[in-house]
Design a protein around this motif. Structure first.
Motif, PDB file in Angstrom:
ATOM      1  N   LEU A 646      -2.722   0.026   1.990  1.00 29.29           N
ATOM      2  CA  LEU A 646      -2.061   1.313   1.731  1.00 29.29           C
ATOM      3  C   LEU A 646      -3.078   2.244   1.106  1.00 29.29           C
ATOM      4  O   LEU A 646      -3.721   1.899   0.110  1.00 29.29           O
ATOM      5  CB  LEU A 646      -0.866   1.124   0.791  1.00 29.29           C
ATOM      6  CG  LEU A 646      -0.105   2.396   0.393  1.00 29.29           C
ATOM      7  CD1 LEU A 646       0.755   2.884   1.562  1.00 29.29           C
ATOM      8  CD2 LEU A 646       0.776   2.161  -0.828  1.00 29.29           C
ATOM      9  N   ASP A 665      -1.036   3.639   6.553  1.00 33.58           N
ATOM     10  CA  ASP A 665       0.062   4.136   5.727  1.00 33.58           C
ATOM     11  C   ASP A 665      -0.501   4.717   4.437  1.00 33.58           C
ATOM     12  O   ASP A 665      -1.559   4.301   3.952  1.00 33.58           O
ATOM     13  CB  ASP A 665       1.040   3.002   5.397  1.00 33.58           C
ATOM     14  CG  ASP A 665       1.824   2.550   6.620  1.00 33.58           C
ATOM     15  OD1 ASP A 665       1.753   3.243   7.651  1.00 33.58           O
ATOM     16  OD2 ASP A 665       2.496   1.511   6.543  1.00 33.58           O
ATOM     17  N   TYR A 683       6.660  -0.025  -2.340  1.00 31.62           N
ATOM     18  CA  TYR A 683       5.246  -0.191  -2.042  1.00 31.62           C
ATOM     19  C   TYR A 683       4.742  -1.552  -2.506  1.00 31.62           C
ATOM     20  O   TYR A 683       3.932  -2.192  -1.833  1.00 31.62           O
ATOM     21  CB  TYR A 683       4.439   0.933  -2.695  1.00 31.62           C
ATOM     22  CG  TYR A 683       4.767   2.291  -2.131  1.00 31.62           C
ATOM     23  CD1 TYR A 683       4.308   2.670  -0.880  1.00 31.62           C
ATOM     24  CD2 TYR A 683       5.564   3.188  -2.838  1.00 31.62           C
ATOM     25  CE1 TYR A 683       4.612   3.913  -0.346  1.00 31.62           C
ATOM     26  CE2 TYR A 683       5.884   4.431  -2.315  1.00 31.62           C
ATOM     27  CZ  TYR A 683       5.405   4.788  -1.076  1.00 31.62           C
ATOM     28  OH  TYR A 683       5.723   6.017  -0.543  1.00 31.62           O
ATOM     29  N   TYR A 687       3.245  -3.848   0.774  1.00 26.09           N
ATOM     30  CA  TYR A 687       1.798  -3.725   0.945  1.00 26.09           C
ATOM     31  C   TYR A 687       1.078  -4.706   0.027  1.00 26.09           C
ATOM     32  O   TYR A 687       1.560  -5.034  -1.056  1.00 26.09           O
ATOM     33  CB  TYR A 687       1.345  -2.287   0.662  1.00 26.09           C
ATOM     34  CG  TYR A 687       1.991  -1.291   1.596  1.00 26.09           C
ATOM     35  CD1 TYR A 687       1.462  -1.055   2.860  1.00 26.09           C
ATOM     36  CD2 TYR A 687       3.156  -0.621   1.230  1.00 26.09           C
ATOM     37  CE1 TYR A 687       2.068  -0.163   3.732  1.00 26.09           C
ATOM     38  CE2 TYR A 687       3.781   0.265   2.097  1.00 26.09           C
ATOM     39  CZ  TYR A 687       3.234   0.491   3.343  1.00 26.09           C
ATOM     40  OH  TYR A 687       3.841   1.366   4.214  1.00 26.09           O
TER      41      TYR A 687
END
Length: 895
Positions: A646, A665, A683, A687
């Motif tokens: 990420l 992303d 998140y 990730y």
């Protein structure tokens, strides 16, 4: 909810039934399992429903389960290894073993049912909506109009709805043979209503509509129906598809059994219901009781949801893990009695029936004093293994390497010096992958090997709660069921619906996102949606097996003579003579060897070496520093060995630019620093690697907060610390005690003159000068200084300043040109984004022709860069401004 077909109906066209009697005729477990495997091989590429039925070990109850699965065309062997867990109620014996099949009638013995669900095409069948005890279209509309008439507050309103009831009655008479779809728009216009009709399949996809009509005038009322069978619709009273009611397993089963109207239902792979959609409600299995609650509390305590692997985004890694779970198998240690040999058949006959002893007298004599020990709760004892190093949590890297990089799973080859016991057990295989603690154990035994590559990441510990040792209604401990689910990959969501007609199944096939299957025998349709995300935790299962295997091998190595070992059966050992018993093992009564069907204690997966990205040093936290354009961020963004990365930037403008450029992303600092758990946990869960850019804008407190909150993630900090602008508030980011990687070559700068200027500016910054003459420094660098009133500015150029006051001066001066700054985040625009040309519609934006140096940090100017040096007294601000250009000739200094 398991489906068991009686033996009298063997010949249903899509049904196959395997009974104990079919299996019992084969001489050994190995051949029996191969027979079963070959049956399932015939279903490759199909979706099938499998039902199993067998007595409990105590013979006091009949256990039923079922699951729906897709049998793959490719990777069938890997699928079979995982699927066979469904056939083994416990680790020692499968459903067609002797213990589950007493002598007596077939109804008291095991049975497996396989039903194929045939995929259907689309249909152009024209429906006439009428079918039912009353007119299925007009009855709810008539009831609505009568109700409004009866409760009208004025005579005019009453007359209005009385008129509508007369119109509705005329329509009932007109369409006494049913309402064709083509006439629904006329009905809507005449009654000033809207009509929506969903199919069972379109109910599940908000972007797919079957029939949707509105009156030309704003409709007074929208009627929502579900097409529940050919020519029939029913009123759908669910107004919000996201609302649902949680109920117990018993209540959910009662709803299923007692609901004779339309319903959609979902079941888990063990056959239990967990969701039912009816005409007026959605019911879901509660997570506040039994197995669901135990696993939820256990997962929350250990944060296990954060460690799952998302298959679609990481297919190579996912397949690598699923292929290398290395489950424990069972085998005889005397090679003369391996499955498939004549002696093995004789031994089975002796063990099961007590006959044939004279044919294998020497071996049978060795069994007279046979003992049996078992590793207690084997899959929960990892932390008590002598080589325990934790479990692999977040996987952050999947790449080539030639050594153990950290806790992980590694492919090995060129294996040598395997001790005799492990050779006989067939544990270590070329190109299999093993957890790192197990490799350290093998090294301690003198085994040598080379490492090809693998995956690694963060360490976590797993604490088993007391509730995980409870049993469900089938007598299965919760931890056993949880463990079995770790390796299961469900790539499709499946909903079932009542479907008595194949034409109705075809009518449901209106979305490219789903497949419709029809089971003629059961009279049901299956709606299959490919999941956007599907997860598993096979790496945790691999570590569970590994720690149990190490403990088993350590116990086996205590034998003075390996000929004492009769058999190894998953987590049990059958042996003769004396043995020093590890405290983790328990003596068990009885000497029954069951389920000896394997040739190897660990299956040789016969893997090819995976093609992996190049290696790099492993640090869970690292800092990359260097001038802008030196590749510190770029090199990390193109690294395909990082798992689930990420990109994180200070602004959405920069984040989205990088996301578009690198197909990655993105998010912003704020979303990972926020206190709102619904934001940051998204998140954290989805990730594994965070790449933070422009970290000079992060302060020391932010850095420490990130490291504490995301301790299982790989954190890569990128920035030009000490040279770019510092954070607006707080102490500067300190890289002390963190691994630092310095990038020195400037790839952005495309001319030697500017490169020299930037190097000299950095040298001045290193001197820590307090009072500087910006004008003199720039003249020494070779720049000319222009009056701001005299510049030749184009709308594509960039003007940067220190202060907002100066910024506003240029905006007013060039107000006749269209150049805007966006002030909010939308689907198409980012806060801070510069738009040249017509003002965007429906977006909060302002005319702006100059920008503060803070606001453009991290960006590169493509045209002329005008730097207003008024009030710039900081070398770091000057350096930040100069380093936005690629060429010396781009830069125009103004005052």
């Amino acid at each position: 909810m398991s489906t068991i077909i009686p033996a009298s109906q063997y010949r249903a066209p899509n049904v196959r039934i395997i009974t104990y009697r079919d299996i019992d005729g084969l001489p050994n477990d190995e051949l029996q399992l191969n027979y079963m495997k070959n049956i399932f091989r015939q279903y490759r590429g199909q979706t099938i429903e499998i039902g199993k039925r067998h007595p409990s070990l105590s013979q006091t109850a009949i256990i039923t389960d079922n699951q729906i699965t897709q049998v793959p065309v490719r990777g069938f062997n890997s699928w079979w290894r995982i699927f066979t867990q469904f056939l083994f109620p416990d680790s020692e014996e499968w459903i067609f073993g002797e213990s589950y099949n007493p002598m007596g009638p077939p109804s008291n013995q095991a049975q497996l049912t396989i039903m194929s669900a045939d995929r259907v095409g689309q249909s152009n069948y024209e429906q006439f909506f009428l079918d039912g005890t009353s007119h299925c279209v007009f009855t709810p509309i008539m009831n609505w109009a009568i109700d409004l008439s009866m409760n009208a507050q004025s005579e005019s309103t009453k007359r209005k709805y009385d008129a509508k009831t007369k119109k509705i009655q005329k329509f009932i008479n007109e369409f006494n043979n049913g309402v064709p779809t083509k006439d629904i728009p006329r009905i809507c216009n005449d009654l000033q209503i809207g009509i929506e009709i969903d199919m069972p399949s379109s109910l599940l996809d908000k972007n797919t509509e079957f029939i949707k009509f509105r009156s030309q005038k704003k409709p007074i009322k929208i009627f929502k129906f579900i097409n529940t069978r050919i020519n029939h619709i029913e009123l759908n009273e669910i107004t919000n598809k996201t609302n649902y009611e949680e109920v117990s397993q018993t209540e959910l089963q009662n709803i299923y059994d007692n609901n004779t109207e339309f319903k959609l239902w979902k079941g888990d792979r063990e056959g239990g219901l967990y969701q039912i959609n009816t005409l007026n409600n959605v019911y879901k299995l509660t997570e506040q009781e039994g197995y669901s609650k135990a696993v939820k509390d256990f997962s929350d305590l250990n944060r296990l949801d954060e460690f799952k692997i998302e298959h679609n985004a990481n297919k190579l890694l996912s397949k690598f893990l699923l292929n290398n779970v290395n489950r424990l198998n069972a085998l005889l240690m005397n090679s003369d009695y391996n499955p498939g040999t004549e002696k093995y058949s004789i031994l089975r006959e002796y063990l099961e029936n007590g006959s044939g002893e004279e044919k294998i007298i020497d071996f049978v004599n060795s069994l007279k004093n046979m003992n049996h020990i078992d590793l207690k709760s084997a899959y929960t004892k990892g932390s008590e293994c002598s080589y325990y190093k934790g479990y692999l949590g977040k996987i952050t890297d999947f790449r080539r390497c030639n050594k153990i990089m950290g806790i992980g799973i590694y492919t090995i080859y060129n294996i040598k010096n395997i001790p005799p016991l492990l050779k006989n057990l067939k544990v270590v295989h070329e190109n299999n992958a093993y957890p790192s603690p197990e490799l350290e154990f093998y090294k301690s035994l003198g085994i040598t090997f080379d490492i090809w590559g693998g995956c690694w990441g963060s360490k976590t510990d797993i604490t088993f709660t007391p509730e995980m040792f409870n049993t469900d209604e089938k007598g299965i401990k919760h931890y056993c069921k949880w463990y079995g689910c770790l390796m299961k990959l469900t790539e499709k969501d499946r909903y079932n619906f009542d479907c008595k007609d194949i034409e109705f199944a075809k009518l449901n096939n209106i979305s490219e996102k789903c497949d419709i299957r029809y089971n003629q025998y059961k009279g049901t349709g299956i709606i299959e949606y490919k999941k956007d995300k599907c997860t598993h935790s096979a790496h945790i299962a691999a570590f569970i097996h590994s720690y149990a295997r190490i403990t088993m091998l350590e116990q086996l190595l205590k034998f003075k003579d390996i000929s004492q070992i009769v058999a190894v059966q998953v987590d049990g050992i059958f042996y003769t003579g004396d043995l020093e018993i590890n405290k983790l093992f328990l003596k068990k009564p009885g000497k029954s060897i069951k389920n000896i069907h394997g040739w190897e204690y660990v299956i040789n997966c016969e893997n090819d070496k995976p093609k992996l990205p190049k290696g790099r040093n492993h640090n869970l936290v690292e800092v990359h520093t260097g001038p802008g354009g030196a590749g510190k961020t770029h090199n990390n963004l193109i690294d395909k060995g990082l798992v689930s990365p990420l990109y994180v930037a200070p602004s959405w403008k920069l984040a989205r630019n990088k996301a578009q450029e690198y197909n990655i992303d993105c998010t912003v600092f704020h979303y990972l620093l926020t206190k709102d758990p619904e934001v940051w946990t998204h998140y954290s869960r989805n990730y594994n690697t965070f790449i933070f850019d422009e970290i000079s804008m992060l302060n020391e407190e932010d850095k420490n907060f990130i490291l504490k909150r995301f301790k299982h993630h790989k954190i890569i900090f990128c920035g030009d610390l000490g040279y770019q602008l510092p954070p607006v508030e707080g102490y500067e980011f300190l890289s002390k005690d963190l691994p630092i990687f310095k990038h020195t070559k400037n790839y952005r700068c495309q001319c030697a003159i500017l490169a020299k200027v930037l190097v000299n500016c950095r040298k001045l910054i290193d001197k820590d000068l307090i009072d500087i003459d910006t004008r003199k420094i720039l003249l020494d660098f070779g720049f000319q200084i222009h009056k701001k009133e005299d510049i030749d500015y184009s709308v594509n150029d960039l003007i940067i300043t220190k202060t907002h006051k100066n910024k506003d001066y240029y905006t007013e001066k060039y107000s006749a040109m269209d150049k805007y700054i966006v002030k909010e985040n939308t689907r198409d625009y980012s806060n801070g984004q510069i738009v040249i040309g017509n003002k965007p519609d429906g977006v909060n934006c302002e005319l702006q022709h100059a920008f503060t140096i803070h606001s453009i940090q991290g960006e590169t100017c493509k045209e002329i860069l005008f730097i207003d040096i008024n009030r710039i007294k900081c070398l770091r601000m000057l350096y930040t401004a100069l380093s936005r250009a690629k060429l010396f000739s781009q830069i125009k200094i103004i005052e």
